[in-house]
Design an enzyme around this catalytic site. Structure first.
Site, PDB file in Angstrom:
ATOM      1  N   ASP A  23      -0.082   5.108   0.851  1.00 30.65           N
ATOM      2  CA  ASP A  23      -0.288   6.158   1.851  1.00 30.65           C
ATOM      3  C   ASP A  23      -0.216   5.623   3.273  1.00 30.65           C
ATOM      4  O   ASP A  23      -0.897   4.657   3.623  1.00 30.65           O
ATOM      5  CB  ASP A  23      -1.648   6.830   1.623  1.00 30.65           C
ATOM      6  CG  ASP A  23      -1.758   7.425   0.226  1.00 30.65           C
ATOM      7  OD1 ASP A  23      -0.719   7.844  -0.309  1.00 30.65           O
ATOM      8  OD2 ASP A  23      -2.876   7.468  -0.320  1.00 30.65           O
ATOM      9  N   ASP A  74       0.876  -1.166   0.000  1.00 30.25           N
ATOM     10  CA  ASP A  74       0.000   0.000   0.000  1.00 30.25           C
ATOM     11  C   ASP A  74       0.919   1.223   0.000  1.00 30.25           C
ATOM     12  O   ASP A  74       2.105   1.112   0.336  1.00 30.25           O
ATOM     13  CB  ASP A  74      -0.890  -0.024   1.244  1.00 30.25           C
ATOM     14  CG  ASP A  74      -1.769   1.206   1.369  1.00 30.25           C
ATOM     15  OD1 ASP A  74      -2.421   1.579   0.379  1.00 30.25           O
ATOM     16  OD2 ASP A  74      -1.777   1.810   2.460  1.00 30.25           O
TER      17      ASP A  74
END
Length: 237
Positions: free
Chosen positions: A12, A10
């Protein structure tokens, strides 16, 4: 057929100190002259819904794509220089490089749309990118629509398709997925169920609890420091 092992990340709050999607929206909102308060209110509600794990991805994508269509592509370079480059931490870069040196293909899997995150993936030296896809017209302008989302279960669908012609699901046995968010529980579980490694990275309180219950690895790369909308406005030229 070539068999690979993957390190899925991922973006952020996992590899990046800030939320690239939310900051990009606030960056654009700060440049709006007439609907600033309305857009700010809606973005803040989406942020809250995401944190609480109840985000309506269809409404969010409609909002984000409409906002994107109001501006030119030229805004992105300013945004990357101002908000992204200062928030890439050395230990996150080192983690990516460690996987690459081990022979893993590093792939960023994010719910943010490709236009925003593609240059960030290049900065992090990722080998691949799975992201939401905005719709463009024949002239390459954003229409305000979108082609696919890669949020929650959408990430599972996208990763399953990604590995299908790169060794298939068997590759997940030697692969891993890193994420900070409870919204990524579907993909974390999917990777773990296929013999891979789920890594709760800088996890929110919901994911931290589940990771402990399931015996998943917990990795703290940094303390998340999200600027406020007011700070974004003040910093934006």
């Amino acid at each position: 057929m070539t068999t690979n092992s993957f390190a899925f990340f991922d973006l952020d709050h996992t590899l990046l100190l800030v939320d690239s999607s939310g900051l990009w929206a606030y960056f654009l909102i700060s440049k709006c002259s007439d609907r600033k308060q309305e857009f700010e209110r809606r973005q803040k509600q989406f942020d809250l819904d995401y944190f609480n794990g109840v985000l309506d991805i269809n409404q969010f994508m409609d909002f984000e794509m409409h906002l994107l269509s109001l501006f030119s592509r030229a805004q992105l370079e300013e945004y990357i220089a101002t908000y992204i480059k200062p928030n890439i931490r050395p230990n996150a870069v080192e983690l990516v490089q460690k996987h690459k040196e081990a022979g893993d293909k590093v792939v960023i899997v994010t719910a943010t749309y490709r236009f925003v995150v593609e240059p960030i993936a290049k900065l992090l030296d990722a080998d691949g990118l799975i992201a939401a896809e905005p719709e463009e017209d024949a002239d390459g302008q954003f229409t305000g629509g979108w082609l696919r989302h890669t949020f929650a279960q959408g990430k599972v669908t996208a990763v399953e398709k990604y590995v299908a012609d790169r060794g298939g699901l068997e590759t997940l046995k030697s692969s891993s997925f890193y994420s900070d968010s409870i919204n990524d529980l579907p993909l974390l579980s999917f990777v773990a169920e296929h013999g891979g490694t789920a890594v709760a990275t800088n996890p929110d309180k919901f994911l931290s609890r589940i990771a402990k219950q399931r015996g998943w690895k917990i990795l703290n790369l940094f303390q998340v420091e999200e600027p406020t909308y007011e700070e974004v406005v003040e910093k934006t030229p």
